[in-house]
Design an enzyme around this catalytic site. Structure first.
Site, PDB file in Angstrom:
ATOM      1  CE  LYS A 149      -1.188   1.709   4.097  1.00  0.00           C
ATOM      2  NZ  LYS A 149      -0.074   2.117   4.965  1.00  0.00           N
ATOM      3  CG  HIS A 179       1.609  -4.659   8.044  1.00  0.00           C
ATOM      4  ND1 HIS A 179       1.334  -3.380   7.652  1.00  0.00           N
ATOM      5  CD2 HIS A 179       1.904  -4.571   9.357  1.00  0.00           C
ATOM      6  CE1 HIS A 179       1.465  -2.565   8.681  1.00  0.00           C
ATOM      7  NE2 HIS A 179       1.806  -3.258   9.735  1.00  0.00           N
ATOM      8  CE  LYS A 183      -0.068  -5.327  12.889  1.00  0.00           C
ATOM      9  NZ  LYS A 183       1.287  -5.097  13.388  1.00  0.00           N
ATOM     10  CD  GLU A 217       1.395   4.060  13.975  1.00  0.00           C
ATOM     11  OE1 GLU A 217       2.442   3.472  13.687  1.00  0.00           O
ATOM     12  OE2 GLU A 217       0.781   4.787  13.185  1.00  0.00           O
ATOM     13  CG  ASP A 236      -0.264   5.700   6.779  1.00  0.00           C
ATOM     14  OD1 ASP A 236       0.332   5.079   5.871  1.00  0.00           O
ATOM     15  OD2 ASP A 236       0.140   5.728   7.964  1.00  0.00           O
ATOM     16  CG  HIS A 241      -3.380  -0.975   8.417  1.00  0.00           C
ATOM     17  ND1 HIS A 241      -3.024  -1.873   7.442  1.00  0.00           N
ATOM     18  CD2 HIS A 241      -2.336  -0.113   8.514  1.00  0.00           C
ATOM     19  CE1 HIS A 241      -1.810  -1.566   6.979  1.00  0.00           C
ATOM     20  NE2 HIS A 241      -1.378  -0.500   7.612  1.00  0.00           N
ATOM     21  CE  LYS A 340       1.983   7.616  11.369  1.00  0.00           C
ATOM     22  NZ  LYS A 340       2.431   6.232  11.321  1.00  0.00           N
TER      23      LYS A 340
HETATM   24  C1  BG6 Z   1       1.779   1.253   7.972  1.00  0.00           C
HETATM   25  C2  BG6 Z   1       1.612   2.737   7.955  1.00  0.00           C
HETATM   26  O1  BG6 Z   1       0.959   0.653   7.007  1.00  0.00           O
HETATM   27  O2  BG6 Z   1       1.430   0.743   9.256  1.00  0.00           O
HETATM   28  C3  BG6 Z   1       2.454   3.378   9.027  1.00  0.00           C
HETATM   29  O3  BG6 Z   1       1.994   3.240   6.682  1.00  0.00           O
HETATM   30  C4  BG6 Z   1       2.154   2.758  10.376  1.00  0.00           C
HETATM   31  O4  BG6 Z   1       2.243   4.786   9.079  1.00  0.00           O
HETATM   32  C5  BG6 Z   1       2.240   1.242  10.303  1.00  0.00           C
HETATM   33  O5  BG6 Z   1       3.097   3.245  11.313  1.00  0.00           O
HETATM   34  C6  BG6 Z   1       1.775   0.613  11.589  1.00  0.00           C
HETATM   35  O6  BG6 Z   1       2.052  -0.752  11.556  1.00  0.00           O
HETATM   36  P1  BG6 Z   1       2.302  -1.578  12.893  1.00  0.00           P
HETATM   37  O7  BG6 Z   1       2.414  -2.986  12.420  1.00  0.00           O
HETATM   38  O8  BG6 Z   1       3.544  -1.036  13.503  1.00  0.00           O
HETATM   39  O9  BG6 Z   1       1.104  -1.330  13.750  1.00  0.00           O
END
Ligand code: BG6
Length: 491
Positions: A149, A179, A183, A217, A236, A241, A340
């Site tokens: 992505k 991704h 998980k 995050e 994003d 997600h 964030k």
């Molecule tokens: C990514 C985003 O797809 O996922 C990032 O582009 C984000 O901005 C990240 O930080 C978060 O992934 P995870 O696995 O650390 O929660």
């Protein structure tokens, strides 16, 4: 689906952050478990002038940074490095393509080899790379392409990317990575819901009051400001997600788990999301942008400082309310939030059940709280079911909330594989179940686009929130006006 005997895994963007931080460590860890095909080669393609030796040195350093020292074994590191090759390629220059083709051809059992092309580059290059691969004759029916992505920045551009890649690869050969689907806790959501019977009778609007999905995050945008400022939290995180998490919570049981049925059910959820009209966007979405603040006791800069300029209107935080308009979920709010530089890193899904219909313990001390199932996606993966119990002892009823805890660390006592480890193996085996299908991506964009459009029209910029907080106050108000509150994360 079996692991193929031979595989060439080519990564476009092979010297980039994703390749060095995630893909190569994931391949190393699977090699550590003897799960890579015996003569699997990993071919990194980039503009850099590396030869194989220099690239291998770079990867060795990156494995040292990104793999737990307890899992680093010199013989496995050597084996992985021996699989690596680097091809310097300027996309415009036929010479580099010629070199790549030569390298791909230069192996025994070329015809039996499964070729995977992983596009860890800007999506504007996806179509061009696929066309070139076809031109040099490197695409056969068992080849696969993996797309990272963002797939587009709106519906039209996502369609354009899908069209251009689809001219070369059939849908069954295309693996769009989200991704989050790799998980462990996210996959476990399917198993918990559908390999047990106790949840399913409750999993509907008769018993569920509302659902909260949070991906918080603590990091800021770091050195990804260039990309991030053109995307923002909705593109994003939410469009992909968070919506994927929502789909797994809300979907109907598929007849069985296979490559299409799960994705069919997720698509139905996306298509049932309440359309975001301008009035609903104004009422049910909150966007924020982090100001300077403190995270873990350390001062951290604002988004504008991270970006190196003022005047951005990009959101680094989103909270919103939506609904899945179908028989099972009618009237049940789904509250989503992500940001964030929040006060912690925690991703959690909370399913809050309705309160008991009748208070039958007159004079009881304490409170009856609603039952809640917390699914902790990360960190400290696990599940907690919150119940009300009687505090032991004579003299009336004292009610107390307690939780039944399942911690993955305690229950399984082993390292949980990173999402990429699972997903890369699935690509090599040709199993697309945990990847997004074209119709899913486009349905998610069709839902998200009106939000982006309305925000673009609005003269009001995102609300400031101090770094290290739970986001703007308006995010709390979004629930409070419905008589609800965000659940404390990890509590
Ligand atoms: C990514 C985003 O797809 O996922 C990032 O582009 C984000 O901005 C990240 O930080 C978060 O992934 P995870 O696995 O650390 O929660």
């Amino acid at each position: 689906m079996e692991m193929p005997e031979t595989c060439d895994f080519t990564v476009f963007g092979g010297t980039g952050d994703l390749a060095l931080r995630k893909l190569l460590p994931a391949l190393y860890l699977r090699d550590h478990e003897d799960q890579l095909p015996r003569d699997c080669r990993i071919i990194a393609v980039s503009r850099s002038e590396y030869d194989d030796t220099a690239y291998r040195a770079e990867v060795r350093a990156s494995l040292q940074r990104h793999v737990d020292p307890a899992d680093l074994r010199e013989d496995v590191v050597e084996r992985l490095l021996s699989r690596l090759h680097h091809v310097s390629l300027d996309f415009e220059d036929p010479e580099g393509w010629h070199l790549l083709h030569g390298l791909l051809k230069d192996r025994p059992s070329y015809d039996e080899t499964v070729r995977v092309y992983y596009l860890a580059v800007a999506p504007s290059m996806f179509g061009e790379i696929c066309a070139r691969l076809e031109e040099i004759g490197a695409v056969d029916p068992q080849a696969r392409v993996v797309m990272e992505k963002p797939i587009g920045h709106d519906l039209a551009s996502a369609r354009a990317v899908n069209e251009s890649v689809g001219r070369v690869f059939e849908e069954r050969q295309i693996f769009r990575i989200d991704h989050y689907l790799g998980k462990e806790t996210v996959q476990n959501l399917l198993v918990t819901r559908f390999a047990n019977t106790f949840l399913e009778p409750l999993w509907n609007s008769s018993w569920v009051d509302h659902v909260q999905i949070t991906v918080a995050e603590s990091l800021g945008v770091g050195n990804r400001g260039g990309y991030y400022d053109s995307a923002g939290a909705l593109r994003d995180m939410v469009q992909n997600h968070l919506l994927q998490l929502l789909c797994l919570v809300a979907m109907e049981p598929p007849t069985y788990v296979d490559r299409e049925t799960v994705r069919d059910e997720k698509l139905k959820v996306l298509l049932a999301l309440r359309p975001m009209t301008p009035e609903i966007v104004d009422r049910d979405t909150v966007r924020g942008c982090y100001a300077a603040g403190e995270v873990d006791g350390e001062p951290v800069p604002s988004y504008a400082e991270d970006l190196g300029r003022d005047g951005s209107r990009t959101e680094t935080f989103v909270a919103l309310k939506t609904e899945v308009q179908n028989w099972r979920w009618a009237g049940v709010p789904f509250y989503l939030r992500t940001g964030k530089r929040m006060d912690r890193r925690a991703s959690e899904i909370v399913v809050v059940l309705k309160r008991p219909p009748h208070a039958m313990f007159p004079g009881a001390e304490g409170v009856t709280t609603a039952n809640r199932l917390h699914i902790q996606v990360q960190p400290d993966e696990g599940m907690r079911l919150h119940l009300t119990v009687k505090e032991p002892g004579p003299g009336g009823y004292r009610l107390r909330p307690v939780s039944l805890d399942l911690s993955y660390a305690t229950a399984f006592g082993q390292r949980l594989p990173d999402a990429y480890e699972r997903l890369l193996m699935d690509v090599m085996k040709g199993n697309p179940t945990l990847f997004m299908r074209r119709d899913e991506v486009e349905a998610a964009w069709a839902w998200a686009e009106p939000i982006l459009r309305r925000w673009d029209e609005s003269p009001v910029p995102p609300l400031d929130y101090p770094a290290g907080s739970a986001g703007p106050q308006a995010a709390a108000a979004l629930l409070e006006r419905d008589g609800r509150t965000w659940q404390e994360l990890d509590a």
